[in-house]
Design a protein around this motif. Structure first.
Motif, PDB file in Angstrom:
ATOM      1  N   LEU A 154     -36.922  34.188  57.407  1.00  0.00           N
ATOM      2  CA  LEU A 154     -36.374  34.181  58.763  1.00  0.00           C
ATOM      3  C   LEU A 154     -35.421  35.349  58.901  1.00  0.00           C
ATOM      4  O   LEU A 154     -34.616  35.606  58.011  1.00  0.00           O
ATOM      5  CB  LEU A 154     -35.620  32.869  59.020  1.00  0.00           C
ATOM      6  N   GLN A 155     -35.501  36.043  60.037  1.00  0.00           N
ATOM      7  CA  GLN A 155     -34.650  37.203  60.271  1.00  0.00           C
ATOM      8  C   GLN A 155     -34.165  37.173  61.717  1.00  0.00           C
ATOM      9  O   GLN A 155     -34.972  37.114  62.645  1.00  0.00           O
ATOM     10  CB  GLN A 155     -35.442  38.494  60.011  1.00  0.00           C
ATOM     11  N   ARG A 179     -33.327  30.316  53.878  1.00  0.00           N
ATOM     12  CA  ARG A 179     -34.414  30.896  53.073  1.00  0.00           C
ATOM     13  C   ARG A 179     -34.445  30.283  51.674  1.00  0.00           C
ATOM     14  O   ARG A 179     -35.491  29.920  51.162  1.00  0.00           O
ATOM     15  CB  ARG A 179     -34.238  32.413  52.938  1.00  0.00           C
ATOM     16  N   TYR A 229     -29.644  31.869  58.159  1.00  0.00           N
ATOM     17  CA  TYR A 229     -30.960  32.183  57.598  1.00  0.00           C
ATOM     18  C   TYR A 229     -30.888  32.593  56.131  1.00  0.00           C
ATOM     19  O   TYR A 229     -31.822  32.323  55.376  1.00  0.00           O
ATOM     20  CB  TYR A 229     -31.658  33.257  58.430  1.00  0.00           C
ATOM     21  N   CYS A 250     -39.907  34.810  62.470  1.00  0.00           N
ATOM     22  CA  CYS A 250     -40.318  33.823  61.471  1.00  0.00           C
ATOM     23  C   CYS A 250     -41.577  34.366  60.811  1.00  0.00           C
ATOM     24  O   CYS A 250     -42.529  34.755  61.493  1.00  0.00           O
ATOM     25  CB  CYS A 250     -40.592  32.484  62.152  1.00  0.00           C
ATOM     26  N   THR A 273     -35.559  35.169  66.696  1.00  0.00           N
ATOM     27  CA  THR A 273     -35.740  35.011  65.255  1.00  0.00           C
ATOM     28  C   THR A 273     -37.156  35.417  64.907  1.00  0.00           C
ATOM     29  O   THR A 273     -38.109  34.946  65.526  1.00  0.00           O
ATOM     30  CB  THR A 273     -35.521  33.545  64.829  1.00  0.00           C
ATOM     31  N   VAL A 315     -36.891  26.676  62.439  1.00  0.00           N
ATOM     32  CA  VAL A 315     -36.032  27.393  63.394  1.00  0.00           C
ATOM     33  C   VAL A 315     -35.489  26.451  64.468  1.00  0.00           C
ATOM     34  O   VAL A 315     -34.277  26.368  64.667  1.00  0.00           O
ATOM     35  CB  VAL A 315     -36.772  28.588  64.032  1.00  0.00           C
TER      36      VAL A 315
END
Length: 184
Positions: free
Chosen positions: A55-56, A156, A152, A44, A42, A130
């Protein structure tokens, strides 16, 4: 590594003048108890001035995938990304990300090696968001990747619009007591 000389160091004390758009980033590994083999990560990202969190999900730790994740975060942000601060991992300190930042006019800095305080804001969110949501298990499938992306997308919104952030405005010591004043 010649790239480390190209990317200046920014310490925790250097954030006094941060304006919206300067972002700390870190990669959180979803590797369970071992870093052997493939696992999801992830990205962050935390805006230093506004505390905006993004977050991706990232398919592994590859440089191009991390660059794509930074691009996704950049394209979603409420403020144009003007600075990116990372740790010293090879997923960040590479020609692909350095070129991306130069191409888009983003100031690229890095923290000192082994100094977690230099990235204190993003390190805090790694645990509070996370790890709290996802935990410490190993994830390595396309299904888990899709699930992380869905979580996410919702997180978000929740974190940025419904979780208040108190930022420290001033702090001074009076003998043994420390007096802190937070913003509203």
């Amino acid at each position: 590594n010649w790239l480390k000389h190209e990317i200046p160091i920014r310490t925790f004390a250097d954030w006094d003048d941060a304006r919206p758009g300067f972002v700390e980033v870190d990669l959180v590994a979803h590797c369970g108890g071992t870093t052997q083999g493939f696992y999801l990560c992830t990205l962050c990202a935390v805006d230093v001035a506004t505390a905006w969190v993004d977050l991706q999900a990232v398919w592994g730790k590859g440089q191009k995938r991390v660059r794509a994740a930074v691009h996704a975060v950049r394209s979603r942000g409420p403020v144009s990304m003007c600075g990116l601060d990372s740790d010293n991992g090879s997923e960040f300190i590479n020609a692909a990300l350095l070129d991306y930042c130069r191409q888009h006019g983003i100031t690229f800095t890095r923290s000192r090696a082994w100094k977690k305080n230099d990235s204190a804001l993003v390190e805090q969110k790694n645990g509070a968001i996370v790890r709290h949501l996802i935990g410490f298990d190993r994830f390595a499938s396309k299904r888990a990747y899709a699930q992380l992306a869905q979580v996410y997308a919702l997180a978000r919104l929740h974190v940025n619009f419904f979780q208040p952030v108190e930022k420290l405005v001033t702090k001074h010591r009076d003998g043994a007591r420390v007096h802190r004043v937070f913003d509203r």
